[in-house]
Design a protein around this motif. Structure first.
Motif, PDB file in Angstrom:
ATOM      1  N   CYS A 168       0.827  -1.208   0.000  1.00 26.33           N
ATOM      2  CA  CYS A 168       0.000   0.000   0.000  1.00 26.33           C
ATOM      3  C   CYS A 168       0.860   1.256   0.000  1.00 26.33           C
ATOM      4  O   CYS A 168       0.602   2.211  -0.732  1.00 26.33           O
ATOM      5  CB  CYS A 168      -0.919  -0.022   1.215  1.00 26.33           C
ATOM      6  SG  CYS A 168      -2.039   1.373   1.331  1.00 26.33           S
ATOM      7  N   VAL A 169       1.913   1.241   0.809  1.00 26.99           N
ATOM      8  CA  VAL A 169       2.740   2.429   0.995  1.00 26.99           C
ATOM      9  C   VAL A 169       3.597   2.720  -0.225  1.00 26.99           C
ATOM     10  O   VAL A 169       3.773   3.880  -0.620  1.00 26.99           O
ATOM     11  CB  VAL A 169       3.628   2.258   2.247  1.00 26.99           C
ATOM     12  CG1 VAL A 169       4.684   3.345   2.307  1.00 26.99           C
ATOM     13  CG2 VAL A 169       2.775   2.281   3.498  1.00 26.99           C
ATOM     14  N   ALA A 171       3.256   2.662  -3.273  1.00 28.28           N
ATOM     15  CA  ALA A 171       2.652   3.396  -4.385  1.00 28.28           C
ATOM     16  C   ALA A 171       2.296   4.833  -4.033  1.00 28.28           C
ATOM     17  O   ALA A 171       1.956   5.609  -4.924  1.00 28.28           O
ATOM     18  CB  ALA A 171       1.394   2.657  -4.845  1.00 28.28           C
ATOM     19  N   LEU A 172       2.380   5.198  -2.741  1.00 24.51           N
ATOM     20  CA  LEU A 172       1.842   6.498  -2.348  1.00 24.51           C
ATOM     21  C   LEU A 172       2.830   7.443  -1.680  1.00 24.51           C
ATOM     22  O   LEU A 172       2.888   8.624  -2.021  1.00 24.51           O
ATOM     23  CB  LEU A 172       0.646   6.284  -1.404  1.00 24.51           C
ATOM     24  CG  LEU A 172      -0.631   5.751  -2.050  1.00 24.51           C
ATOM     25  CD1 LEU A 172      -1.664   5.446  -0.982  1.00 24.51           C
ATOM     26  CD2 LEU A 172      -1.187   6.776  -3.032  1.00 24.51           C
ATOM     27  N   GLN A 173       3.605   6.975  -0.698  1.00 23.11           N
ATOM     28  CA  GLN A 173       4.377   7.911   0.116  1.00 23.11           C
ATOM     29  C   GLN A 173       5.629   7.239   0.666  1.00 23.11           C
ATOM     30  O   GLN A 173       5.587   6.101   1.134  1.00 23.11           O
ATOM     31  CB  GLN A 173       3.516   8.436   1.275  1.00 23.11           C
ATOM     32  CG  GLN A 173       4.067   9.666   1.958  1.00 23.11           C
ATOM     33  CD  GLN A 173       3.024  10.329   2.851  1.00 23.11           C
ATOM     34  OE1 GLN A 173       1.866   9.927   2.895  1.00 23.11           O
ATOM     35  NE2 GLN A 173       3.428  11.367   3.560  1.00 23.11           N
ATOM     36  N   LEU A 199      -0.601  11.274   3.711  1.00 23.87           N
ATOM     37  CA  LEU A 199      -1.621  11.670   2.747  1.00 23.87           C
ATOM     38  C   LEU A 199      -2.974  11.067   3.124  1.00 23.87           C
ATOM     39  O   LEU A 199      -3.043   9.916   3.583  1.00 23.87           O
ATOM     40  CB  LEU A 199      -1.229  11.193   1.346  1.00 23.87           C
ATOM     41  CG  LEU A 199       0.066  11.777   0.759  1.00 23.87           C
ATOM     42  CD1 LEU A 199       0.433  11.039  -0.524  1.00 23.87           C
ATOM     43  CD2 LEU A 199      -0.100  13.264   0.507  1.00 23.87           C
ATOM     44  N   GLU A 201      -5.168   9.864   1.264  1.00 15.15           N
ATOM     45  CA  GLU A 201      -5.389   8.650   0.478  1.00 15.15           C
ATOM     46  C   GLU A 201      -4.667   7.459   1.094  1.00 15.15           C
ATOM     47  O   GLU A 201      -5.176   6.329   1.078  1.00 15.15           O
ATOM     48  CB  GLU A 201      -4.916   8.865  -0.964  1.00 15.15           C
ATOM     49  CG  GLU A 201      -5.029   7.646  -1.873  1.00 15.15           C
ATOM     50  CD  GLU A 201      -6.462   7.174  -2.079  1.00 15.15           C
ATOM     51  OE1 GLU A 201      -6.646   6.037  -2.562  1.00 15.15           O
ATOM     52  OE2 GLU A 201      -7.404   7.930  -1.749  1.00 15.15           O
ATOM     53  N   LEU A 202      -3.470   7.717   1.672  1.00 18.04           N
ATOM     54  CA  LEU A 202      -2.743   6.641   2.339  1.00 18.04           C
ATOM     55  C   LEU A 202      -3.535   6.134   3.538  1.00 18.04           C
ATOM     56  O   LEU A 202      -3.675   4.914   3.733  1.00 18.04           O
ATOM     57  CB  LEU A 202      -1.364   7.136   2.780  1.00 18.04           C
ATOM     58  CG  LEU A 202      -0.533   6.158   3.625  1.00 18.04           C
ATOM     59  CD1 LEU A 202      -0.227   4.891   2.845  1.00 18.04           C
ATOM     60  CD2 LEU A 202       0.755   6.815   4.111  1.00 18.04           C
ATOM     61  N   ARG A 205      -6.541   4.032   2.403  1.00 19.49           N
ATOM     62  CA  ARG A 205      -6.194   2.685   1.932  1.00 19.49           C
ATOM     63  C   ARG A 205      -5.760   1.778   3.085  1.00 19.49           C
ATOM     64  O   ARG A 205      -6.087   0.589   3.100  1.00 19.49           O
ATOM     65  CB  ARG A 205      -5.080   2.772   0.890  1.00 19.49           C
ATOM     66  CG  ARG A 205      -5.510   3.417  -0.423  1.00 19.49           C
ATOM     67  CD  ARG A 205      -4.475   3.159  -1.499  1.00 19.49           C
ATOM     68  NE  ARG A 205      -4.793   3.845  -2.738  1.00 19.49           N
ATOM     69  CZ  ARG A 205      -4.112   3.692  -3.872  1.00 19.49           C
ATOM     70  NH1 ARG A 205      -3.077   2.862  -3.909  1.00 19.49           N
ATOM     71  NH2 ARG A 205      -4.448   4.363  -4.957  1.00 19.49           N
TER      72      ARG A 205
END
Length: 527
Positions: A168-169, A171-173, A199, A201-202, A205
């Motif tokens: 999960c992480v 792809a985002l931050q 974020l 969004e993080l 998710r």
């Protein structure tokens, strides 16, 4: 991770008396306040009987520090002084227990159990590591590392949680991801450290992960959030001196370059942080000399009387020039801190008078600009970084050499900058100051600091000026600063436990010291 001048070294701005025993607990409490996530109704704090907290948690303000933080009060807030009364008014049950802890890793260790108004129960273990710094080392039985210098996410769930979080992480931050010890083999804790707010969004998710049972969001407690990808150009005095020579830099510029790298802040932001520190330092010294604040401890504040007596016609005092005012500022700031005034731990509460006296008082008496004084304090902060990297500021680990010794070394280097000395000269002066105080024990009588901490601040200030003068006049201390710092750490490891802020050695064991202890405990019992 490497130290920040404004996290580990200069600060916190705090209500006294102690950085490790008041401000550290306040920050631990502030983290516990976030971990609980709802108003607290019951607080149980356990100390090991052999530790430093057990010896002086009430005399050095750990009691109101912990409770204030757990009520959401900042270490510098005036309400910190009344935290215990505020807790009583809000119906919060508070208990301090001295009983053997399961696993002791530090003299300043506490096991804390919190119950919230909606029934949530949180258990965590924390240590106050010196100078107002801390670490939460366990949460709900899982190993963690929470130091307040980052944004942290704690996730508890099933065995597959680590892989789910990692996917999960990525792809985002960007973050640092670690896994805590499993609980009965059924659950795991995953900790995420970020250098910026997570974020939305993080969070969304993560909350949707199938094996997630609990997610706790924690914000920073310290003033500087360190960059996870920070590449500092140097970590030791030797490396910094070489860097200065290669790039033709003055000592204060080294401090700025280092802090900009570790924090990601601009030079203007670094200056603003330092200017605020200087403002609070000066205010605490001026208020301390003026007197008129309530007594705390077994002696009343004495510096105001001493300053007046020194000005009397025919006063029997030696002319010390700039050092007369500086030594008074040092003592007065320490007294103001003991009496729960607002001051700056520099690098600790027990040495908070040295840098205001050596850098601000002397800088002003020399007619230097605020900018020049700022430069001196930046260099002092940089030497503190090297000490943090190579040793500690905790008297519970290394005695008073780690507090007033470190402050004196920092001040000596800063004084060299005031007179436009080089990096080599600044670091040599710092080394000489540390050499002169090596081995100094920590023995605050009655655990308060009236004796000997007040006068030791003055002594450390004089030592700083002496060291700067000798080096600038050609004296060679021979031992490089990094090696002097290493020697201090080694001496601390060999120092008897009784001489490391336990109240069981040095002046504390004298007949007069025991009388002061008895008197102060009677005062505490009445309140």
């Amino acid at each position: 991770m490497n130290a920040s001048i404004f996290n580990e070294v200069l600060g916190p701005i705090m209500i006294g008396p102690s950085s490790s025993h008041t401000a550290g607990p306040a920050r631990i409490g502030k983290m516990g306040w976030q971990l609980l996530g709802e108003p607290v109704k019951k607080i149980v704090i356990r100390f090991d009987p052999a530790g430093s907290f057990a010896a002086c948690y009430n005399s050095q303000g750990s009691d109101f520090g912990f409770v204030g933080g757990l009520l959401g009060i900042d270490p510098s807030d005036d309400r910190m002084r009344s935290a215990l009364e505020i807790a009583t008014q809000q119906g919060v049950q508070v208990s301090f227990l001295k009983e053997p802890l399961k696993e002791v890793v530090h003299p300043n260790q506490a096991e804390i159990t919190l119950t919230g108004e909606h029934g949530r129960v949180v258990e965590f273990t924390a240590i106050s590591t010196g100078g107002g710094m801390f670490e939460v080392v366990s949460y709900q039985g899982f190993s963690v590392s929470l130091k307040g210098d980052s944004y942290d996410l704690l996730l508890i769930g099933g065995a597959g949680l680590h892989g789910e979080v990692q996917a999960c992480v990525q792809a985002l931050q960007t973050c640092e991801l670690t896994e805590g010890s499993s609980k009965s083999g059924k659950q795991v804790l995953v900790q995420l450290k970020l250098d910026r707010e997570p974020l939305p969004e993080l969070i969304r998710r993560l909350q949707a992960l199938p094996t997630l049972g609990e997610l706790v969001e924690l914000g920073p407690v310290l003033p500087v959030v360190k960059r996870r990808d920070a590449q500092v150009p140097f970590c030791t005095a030797e490396e910094a001196a070489a860097y200065a020579g290669e790039h033709h830099l003055r000592p204060w510029e080294l401090a700025c370059i280092y802090e900009e790298a570790i924090s990601g802040k601009s030079r203007e932001e670094v200056f603003a942080l330092m200017d605020h520190i200087l403002e609070i330092m000066r205010d605490s010294a001026v208020r301390g000399v003026a007197g008129g604040y309530p007594q705390r401890g077994f002696l009343p504040p004495q510096t105001c009387k001493v300053a007046q007596n020194m000005k009397q016609p025919g006063a029997k005092v030696f002319d010390m020039g700039l050092l007369t005012k500086a030594s008074l500022w040092a003592a007065a700031t320490m007294e103001y801190d003991i009496c729960m005034g607002r001051c700056v731990a520099a690098p600790t509460g027990g040495s908070c008078g040295v840098l205001p006296a050596a850098i601000i008082s002397i800088g002003e008496d020399l007619g230097l600009s605020k900018e020049k004084v700022r430069e001196g304090m930046l260099v002092a902060g940089l030497v503190g970084v090297f000490i943090d990297h190579g040793a500690t500021f905790a008297a519970e680990i290394c005695g008073c050499q780690a507090e007033n010794g470190s402050a004196s070394a920092m001040a000596a280097a800063g004084l060299v900058q005031l007179l436009d000395g080089s990096a080599d000269e600044a670091f040599a002066a710092g080394s000489l100051a540390l050499e002169n105080i090596l081995g100094l024990i920590c023995d605050p009588v009655a655990g308060v600091g009236n004796i000997p901490c007040v006068s030791r601040n003055s002594m450390a200030t004089v030592n700083a000026v002496l060291s700067a003068n000798l080096v600038l006049s050609g004296f060679d201390p021979y031992i490089p600063l990094d090696q002097a710092i290493s020697a201090m750490a080694s001496v601390g490891r060999l120092m008897a436990e009784e001489h490391r802020c336990t109240g069981r050695g040095g002046l504390c064991t004298t007949t007069a010291g025991q009388c002061a202890e008895q008197y102060w405990q009677q005062c505490c019992a009445k309140t």
